[in-house]
Design a protein around this motif. Structure first.
Motif, PDB file in Angstrom:
ATOM      1  N   ASP A 149       0.830  -1.213   0.000  1.00  0.00           N
ATOM      2  CA  ASP A 149       0.000   0.000   0.000  1.00  0.00           C
ATOM      3  C   ASP A 149       0.864   1.263   0.000  1.00  0.00           C
ATOM      4  O   ASP A 149       0.558   2.244  -0.689  1.00  0.00           O
ATOM      5  N   LEU A 150       1.953   1.250   0.768  1.00  0.00           N
ATOM      6  CA  LEU A 150       2.849   2.406   0.824  1.00  0.00           C
ATOM      7  C   LEU A 150       3.519   2.654  -0.519  1.00  0.00           C
ATOM      8  O   LEU A 150       3.640   3.799  -0.973  1.00  0.00           O
ATOM      9  N   VAL A 151       3.939   1.570  -1.151  1.00  0.00           N
ATOM     10  CA  VAL A 151       4.633   1.685  -2.437  1.00  0.00           C
ATOM     11  C   VAL A 151       3.686   2.218  -3.510  1.00  0.00           C
ATOM     12  O   VAL A 151       4.042   3.118  -4.286  1.00  0.00           O
ATOM     13  N   LEU A 152       2.475   1.675  -3.565  1.00  0.00           N
ATOM     14  CA  LEU A 152       1.493   2.143  -4.549  1.00  0.00           C
ATOM     15  C   LEU A 152       1.148   3.614  -4.323  1.00  0.00           C
ATOM     16  O   LEU A 152       1.052   4.402  -5.274  1.00  0.00           O
ATOM     17  N   ASP A 153       0.961   3.975  -3.076  1.00  0.00           N
ATOM     18  CA  ASP A 153       0.634   5.360  -2.729  1.00  0.00           C
ATOM     19  C   ASP A 153       1.738   6.305  -3.204  1.00  0.00           C
ATOM     20  O   ASP A 153       1.475   7.334  -3.838  1.00  0.00           O
ATOM     21  N   TYR A 154       2.972   5.934  -2.917  1.00  0.00           N
ATOM     22  CA  TYR A 154       4.092   6.804  -3.283  1.00  0.00           C
ATOM     23  C   TYR A 154       4.218   6.955  -4.800  1.00  0.00           C
ATOM     24  O   TYR A 154       4.349   8.072  -5.323  1.00  0.00           O
ATOM     25  N   ALA A 163      -6.729 -11.037  -1.827  1.00  0.00           N
ATOM     26  CA  ALA A 163      -7.977 -10.817  -2.559  1.00  0.00           C
ATOM     27  C   ALA A 163      -8.696  -9.542  -2.114  1.00  0.00           C
ATOM     28  O   ALA A 163      -9.160  -8.758  -2.955  1.00  0.00           O
ATOM     29  N   ASP A 164      -8.802  -9.323  -0.812  1.00  0.00           N
ATOM     30  CA  ASP A 164      -9.524  -8.124  -0.364  1.00  0.00           C
ATOM     31  C   ASP A 164      -8.730  -6.851  -0.646  1.00  0.00           C
ATOM     32  O   ASP A 164      -9.296  -5.794  -0.932  1.00  0.00           O
ATOM     33  N   LEU A 195      -8.610  -1.952  -2.662  1.00  0.00           N
ATOM     34  CA  LEU A 195      -7.593  -0.901  -2.723  1.00  0.00           C
ATOM     35  C   LEU A 195      -6.931  -0.752  -4.085  1.00  0.00           C
ATOM     36  O   LEU A 195      -6.652   0.367  -4.526  1.00  0.00           O
ATOM     37  N   MET A 196      -6.687  -1.858  -4.773  1.00  0.00           N
ATOM     38  CA  MET A 196      -5.942  -1.797  -6.037  1.00  0.00           C
ATOM     39  C   MET A 196      -6.653  -0.939  -7.073  1.00  0.00           C
ATOM     40  O   MET A 196      -5.997  -0.301  -7.917  1.00  0.00           O
ATOM     41  N   CYS A 197      -7.979  -0.923  -7.022  1.00  0.00           N
ATOM     42  CA  CYS A 197      -8.743  -0.162  -8.014  1.00  0.00           C
ATOM     43  C   CYS A 197      -8.386   1.319  -7.994  1.00  0.00           C
ATOM     44  O   CYS A 197      -8.564   2.030  -8.995  1.00  0.00           O
ATOM     45  N   ARG A 198      -7.865   1.808  -6.872  1.00  0.00           N
ATOM     46  CA  ARG A 198      -7.479   3.216  -6.762  1.00  0.00           C
ATOM     47  C   ARG A 198      -6.216   3.540  -7.553  1.00  0.00           C
ATOM     48  O   ARG A 198      -5.916   4.708  -7.791  1.00  0.00           O
ATOM     49  N   PHE A 199      -5.484   2.490  -7.952  1.00  0.00           N
ATOM     50  CA  PHE A 199      -4.188   2.718  -8.599  1.00  0.00           C
ATOM     51  C   PHE A 199      -4.128   2.170 -10.021  1.00  0.00           C
ATOM     52  O   PHE A 199      -3.091   2.256 -10.682  1.00  0.00           O
ATOM     53  N   ASN A 200      -5.230   1.598 -10.516  1.00  0.00           N
ATOM     54  CA  ASN A 200      -5.230   0.996 -11.850  1.00  0.00           C
ATOM     55  C   ASN A 200      -5.067   2.018 -12.964  1.00  0.00           C
ATOM     56  O   ASN A 200      -4.620   1.690 -14.066  1.00  0.00           O
ATOM     57  N   ASN A 239       2.166   4.584 -14.961  1.00  0.00           N
ATOM     58  CA  ASN A 239       3.527   4.271 -14.514  1.00  0.00           C
ATOM     59  C   ASN A 239       3.573   3.079 -13.554  1.00  0.00           C
ATOM     60  O   ASN A 239       4.655   2.650 -13.150  1.00  0.00           O
ATOM     61  N   ILE A 240       2.401   2.520 -13.199  1.00  0.00           N
ATOM     62  CA  ILE A 240       2.334   1.372 -12.301  1.00  0.00           C
ATOM     63  C   ILE A 240       1.855   0.156 -13.084  1.00  0.00           C
ATOM     64  O   ILE A 240       0.757   0.152 -13.647  1.00  0.00           O
ATOM     65  N   HIS A 241       2.696  -0.885 -13.137  1.00  0.00           N
ATOM     66  CA  HIS A 241       2.403  -2.084 -13.923  1.00  0.00           C
ATOM     67  C   HIS A 241       2.214  -3.276 -12.978  1.00  0.00           C
ATOM     68  O   HIS A 241       3.132  -3.634 -12.234  1.00  0.00           O
TER      69      HIS A 241
END
Length: 386
Positions: free
Chosen positions: A221-226, A243-244, A249-254, A258-260
């Motif tokens: 979560d920290l890495v995705l946020d940054y 899964a949860d 949470l992942m949908c916020r970063f799709n 630059n995030i693969h």
């Protein structure tokens, strides 16, 4: 062929012990060592994909070799087994829950707890704290992933063989630390890798998060946020995701280009090797580990420079990478800012150093030597081992 293999594995799933002995050593009727660990590697050693999925599978076979070379026979039983074996044992070795059950059945045996993670109370408190933080921050309801059931293995053991480092040892209460001897794990058997080609193809702005389940525990979560705020940098995310965590949470970063996100990739497969080839750094802000995780060590074998928390570190890792001052957004920001100051020449030097360190220290051969040395010393002590 696949149906036949599945049938064989189905039959073997009902076999939860494996006898062993040194040639001519008469212990099959009265084994002297009981190991609560893995069984499946003995029946799937022919399967390279299975054997390369986690380093503990090859380490299981190495453990058997250690005991056979020392002239000791015994049996491996599955760590979750409830089966009773009516023999007397000189040594009970392994992991919970079967380890704890067996040492209570054999109180006079010498008890060696094989700790493959941090002290469980430390891990559980960190998981609860981090998950609560993430849930409050994003107003979601993630479950507590990777909690360890309460057990007294460390407290009841005479000796603790801990995979990890001084950082791992520090997760234990002070009164238990005197029991601990640390060893290095091995890395998954890698294919040959051209470090010169890696250095030539490294892209300074490419970072990697590579881990297993326990997404919050491992700081995803920290890495995705940054990286969602640093679109000038590229992040590769490899490994299974809870899964949860994925659903909430992942949908916020799709949406971030630059995030693969790749999901699980074969450690020796071409796609992951391509990621290793171009990625400069692996970022891993975990709050609880049994030493440096196999995923980080595998990336380091391929010359990827570690930016990790102290819990995912080993002594001397600073010679090739960086340790975070804290597991937080501020800690991630600080360590990445420092990595951005590296010149390409320094990145090249650190990549060579990283790969050399892993090859020399975290090999299966070194794991075998460390285990052999520990048990050789124990078995010479007649007051401990009859």
């Amino acid at each position: 062929m696949d149906k036949m293999l599945n049938f064989i594995l189905h039959v073997l799933s009902y076999v939860n012990f494996h006898l062993f002995s040194k040639k001519h050593y008469k212990t099959r009727k009265n084994p002297s060592i009981y190991i609560s660990y893995l069984i499946e590697p003995f029946y799937r050693s022919f399967d390279p994909f299975y054997m390369n999925t986690h380093q503990n599978r090859r380490e299981t076979l190495a453990l058997k070799q250690v005991f056979e070379e020392l002239g000791k026979g015994g049996c491996f039983c599955d760590y979750s087994s409830q089966q009773t074996i009516d023999n007397s044992f000189d040594i009970i070795f392994g992991i919970e829950p079967n380890f704890e059950r067996m040492i209570k059945r054999h109180p006079r045996a010498y008890k060696i707890y094989y700790a493959t993670g941090a002290y469980y109370k430390h891990q559980n408190s960190q998981i609860i704290s981090r998950t609560n933080f993430v849930n409050n921050k994003y107003d979601i309801k993630l479950s507590y992933s990777r909690l360890v059931e309460k057990h007294e293995s460390a407290e009841l053991a005479d000796l603790i063989i801990q995979i990890g480092s001084a950082y791992t040892k520090d997760t234990y209460p002070e009164n238990l630390q005197k029991k601990i001897v640390t060893i290095d794990q091995s890395i998954i058997s890698p294919q040959l890798f051209d470090i010169e080609s890696k250095v030539a193809n490294t892209i300074k702005s490419h970072y990697l998060w590579f881990g297993g389940y326990g997404s919050v525990l491992k700081g995803l979560d920290l890495v995705l946020d940054y990286f969602s705020k640093r679109t000038d940098l590229t992040l590769h995310v490899v490994g299974p995701i809870d899964a949860d965590f994925k659903d909430q949470l992942m949908c916020r970063f799709n949406e971030f280009e630059n995030i693969h996100i790749y999901g699980f990739l074969d450690a020796n497969g071409p796609q992951l090797r391509e990621i290793f080839l171009k990625t400069a750094f692996i970022i891993y802000p975990s709050v609880s580990e049994g030493g440096t995780p196999g995923s980080v060590l595998t990336a380091m074998y391929h010359g990827v420079i570690p930016l990790v928390s102290s819990y995912a570190s080993f002594e001397g890792i600073e010679s090739c990478g960086l340790i975070m001052s804290e597991v937080s957004i501020a800690g991630v920001n600080e360590v990445i800012r420092k990595s951005e100051l590296f010149t390409m020449e320094e990145i090249s030097c650190r990549s060579y150093k990283t790969a050399d360190t892993i090859k020399s220290r975290f090999s299966l051969e070194n794991y075998y030597k460390q285990m052999y040395s520990i048990f050789h010393s124990l078995l010479k002590n007649e007051e401990i081992i009859c």
